[in-house]
Design an enzyme around this catalytic site. Structure first.
Site, PDB file in Angstrom:
ATOM      1  N   TYR A 228       4.060  -5.469  -3.573  1.00 38.19           N
ATOM      2  CA  TYR A 228       4.330  -4.027  -3.468  1.00 38.19           C
ATOM      3  C   TYR A 228       5.362  -3.558  -4.495  1.00 38.19           C
ATOM      4  O   TYR A 228       5.454  -2.363  -4.771  1.00 38.19           O
ATOM      5  CB  TYR A 228       4.791  -3.681  -2.052  1.00 38.19           C
ATOM      6  CG  TYR A 228       3.713  -3.965  -1.032  1.00 38.19           C
ATOM      7  CD1 TYR A 228       2.572  -3.169  -0.949  1.00 38.19           C
ATOM      8  CD2 TYR A 228       3.804  -5.055  -0.171  1.00 38.19           C
ATOM      9  CE1 TYR A 228       1.572  -3.435  -0.043  1.00 38.19           C
ATOM     10  CE2 TYR A 228       2.798  -5.340   0.741  1.00 38.19           C
ATOM     11  CZ  TYR A 228       1.691  -4.530   0.796  1.00 38.19           C
ATOM     12  OH  TYR A 228       0.681  -4.809   1.691  1.00 38.19           O
TER      13      TYR A 228
ATOM     14  N   HIS B  38      -6.536   0.056   6.381  1.00 34.22           N
ATOM     15  CA  HIS B  38      -5.552  -0.921   5.891  1.00 34.22           C
ATOM     16  C   HIS B  38      -4.681  -0.332   4.789  1.00 34.22           C
ATOM     17  O   HIS B  38      -3.571  -0.818   4.539  1.00 34.22           O
ATOM     18  CB  HIS B  38      -6.274  -2.167   5.380  1.00 34.22           C
ATOM     19  CG  HIS B  38      -5.409  -3.402   5.358  1.00 34.22           C
ATOM     20  ND1 HIS B  38      -5.035  -4.080   6.497  1.00 34.22           N
ATOM     21  CD2 HIS B  38      -4.813  -4.066   4.327  1.00 34.22           C
ATOM     22  CE1 HIS B  38      -4.278  -5.105   6.177  1.00 34.22           C
ATOM     23  NE2 HIS B  38      -4.125  -5.113   4.862  1.00 34.22           N
TER      24      HIS B  38
ATOM     25  N   ARG C  24      -1.342   0.608   5.977  1.00 35.03           N
ATOM     26  CA  ARG C  24      -0.393  -0.513   6.047  1.00 35.03           C
ATOM     27  C   ARG C  24       0.224  -0.765   4.673  1.00 35.03           C
ATOM     28  O   ARG C  24       1.438  -0.962   4.559  1.00 35.03           O
ATOM     29  CB  ARG C  24      -1.117  -1.763   6.563  1.00 35.03           C
ATOM     30  CG  ARG C  24      -0.301  -3.044   6.561  1.00 35.03           C
ATOM     31  CD  ARG C  24      -1.117  -4.171   7.193  1.00 35.03           C
ATOM     32  NE  ARG C  24      -0.687  -5.495   6.777  1.00 35.03           N
ATOM     33  CZ  ARG C  24       0.236  -6.213   7.392  1.00 35.03           C
ATOM     34  NH1 ARG C  24       0.864  -5.720   8.451  1.00 35.03           N
ATOM     35  NH2 ARG C  24       0.551  -7.430   6.968  1.00 35.03           N
TER      36      ARG C  24
ATOM     37  N   LYS D 180      -1.863 -12.382  12.458  1.00 33.93           N
ATOM     38  CA  LYS D 180      -2.507 -13.307  11.512  1.00 33.93           C
ATOM     39  C   LYS D 180      -1.684 -14.586  11.383  1.00 33.93           C
ATOM     40  O   LYS D 180      -0.465 -14.534  11.230  1.00 33.93           O
ATOM     41  CB  LYS D 180      -2.630 -12.617  10.143  1.00 33.93           C
ATOM     42  CG  LYS D 180      -3.510 -13.360   9.149  1.00 33.93           C
ATOM     43  CD  LYS D 180      -3.715 -12.520   7.906  1.00 33.93           C
ATOM     44  CE  LYS D 180      -4.647 -13.219   6.922  1.00 33.93           C
ATOM     45  NZ  LYS D 180      -4.863 -12.396   5.709  1.00 33.93           N
TER      46      LYS D 180
END
Length: 379
Positions: A349, A314, A317, A250
């Site tokens: 996170y 996802h 991840r 990305k």
């Protein structure tokens, strides 16, 4: 379908065969039924559509019929959402072609081009009789307001529409960027969905097909996006140096991410059996594997293991990053492995880490450890 206010009913919109969720309309006055529905596993309220939903399984449909009985009415049409489709006029098609050419030349991803073109189609239709170069910022914001009011688009969709419009004006028409500083919704503070270590273990080890198992292991073990997995080449597994090379991730950035010895052993076993020639994970015709196939592998594993129904590939991840952070790994390393341009993106996170008496000590404990009470005062 119109329901009498004296005899309200719950409408269940028949889902498509491949739909992930079943949507229902539960009238506001049916409070007892709504509370009963909310107690089921995997329920969710879609604010923009004013609808409830639950995971699409035959068992859930049967359960809803038993739960609501004659109060439940099936409706064959899809749940109200989205915007009407139409064929573009010659004028609109000309602008779409110009915009697509510019995006291709600038190296936009196929997914971005597809999404922007779809949203510009409706924008051009709305302003078809106007001179596009003369449309003001206020008119554009009025269009976005119209989409929110009439079609109840989500904040994510709102941002996508704005990005598509800005791309057209700034790149295709080459107009000043600051002139189209369109008002955006306040950024959501939603936390990423994360699986527990036990859930990850169940999901990635569920497939009996070695290729399927290797795919789920590499998403979690290296913190990869699905698109990055699809673009992995055999030569990108740098076993001698202990890393995986990710090309054109990305933002058109190359990066390295961790290569676990456990993952390497599994990949070697996979390579011996499947012998991929160029792409690490090949489809049936030898080309790239498909994202839809990865979605199916993951959904099948989640359903069979009865783990978090809201999770997606996802989520593996997200779980990779969160589990590393829980172990105290430096955020810079996690940022590099994920391919984030800034630690601000990675810092989300830190808000996911579970807060409990094992990860955080309350000041109340310190208070009682440092203060001696006179027992005679309590007698």
């Amino acid at each position: 379908m119109m329901e009498s206010s004296k005899n309200p009913v719950i409408v269940l919109y028949t889902p498509r065969a491949n739909a992930g969720r079943i949507k229902l309309k539960i009238p506001y006055e049916m409070k007892a039924e709504r509370e009963a529905f909310k107690k089921l596993n995997g329920t969710f309220y879609h604010y923009n559509q004013k609808l409830w939903s639950i995971v699409n399984t035959a068992e859930n449909v049967k359960h809803l019929k038993r739960l609501f009985g004659t109060k439940l009415k099936m409706q064959a049409t899809e749940a109200p959402s989205g915007m009407p489709s139409f064929d573009p006029s010659k004028k609109i098609q000309k602008e779409l072609d110009r915009n697509q050419q510019k995006m291709v030349l600038k190296g936009f991803s196929p997914a971005t081009i597809r999404n922007y073109q779809h949203n510009l189609l409706h924008f051009f239709r709305y302003f078809e009789t106007a001179e596009l170069r003369s449309i003001s910022k206020e008119q554009i914001e009025g269009y976005v307001f119209y989409l929110i009011s009439k079609h109840r688009i989500s904040e994510q969709k709102q941002n996508l529409v704005i990005n598509a419009i800005k791309c057209y004006y700034e790149h295709t028409l080459e107009m000043p960027r600051e002139y189209y500083n369109i008002t955006r919704p306040k950024k959501s503070k939603d936390l990423p969905n994360v699986l527990s270590i036990e859930e990850v273990m169940q999901i990635i080890n569920h497939p009996t097909n070695l290729k399927h198992k290797a795919i789920l292991h590499i998403i979690y073990g290296a913190g990869l996006r699905v698109g990055e997995v699809l673009r992995l080449r055999v030569k990108d597994i740098r076993s001698d140096d202990g890393y995986i090379f990710i090309k054109d991730s990305k933002g058109k950035r190359d990066r390295h991410t961790v290569l676990s010895p456990v993952l390497l052993a599994l990949l070697r076993e996979y390579y011996k059996q499947f012998k991929p020639a160029y792409w690490l994970f090949e489809g049936q015709d030898g080309g790239q594997y498909s994202s839809k196939s990865i979605q199916c592998i993951f959904r099948s594993a989640v359903k069979a293991t009865n783990t978090n129904p809201w999770s997606t590939p996802h989520t593996l991840r997200h779980s990779f990053a969160t589990h590393l952070m829980e172990r105290g790994v430096n955020i810079r390393y996690i940022q590099s492995a994920l391919g984030h341009a800034s630690t601000k993106t990675t810092e989300v996170y830190t808000r996911v880490i579970g807060i409990n008496n094992k990860t955080l000590k309350s000041p109340l404990d310190t208070l009682y450890e440092s203060v001696t009470f006179d027992k005679s005062q309590n007698t």
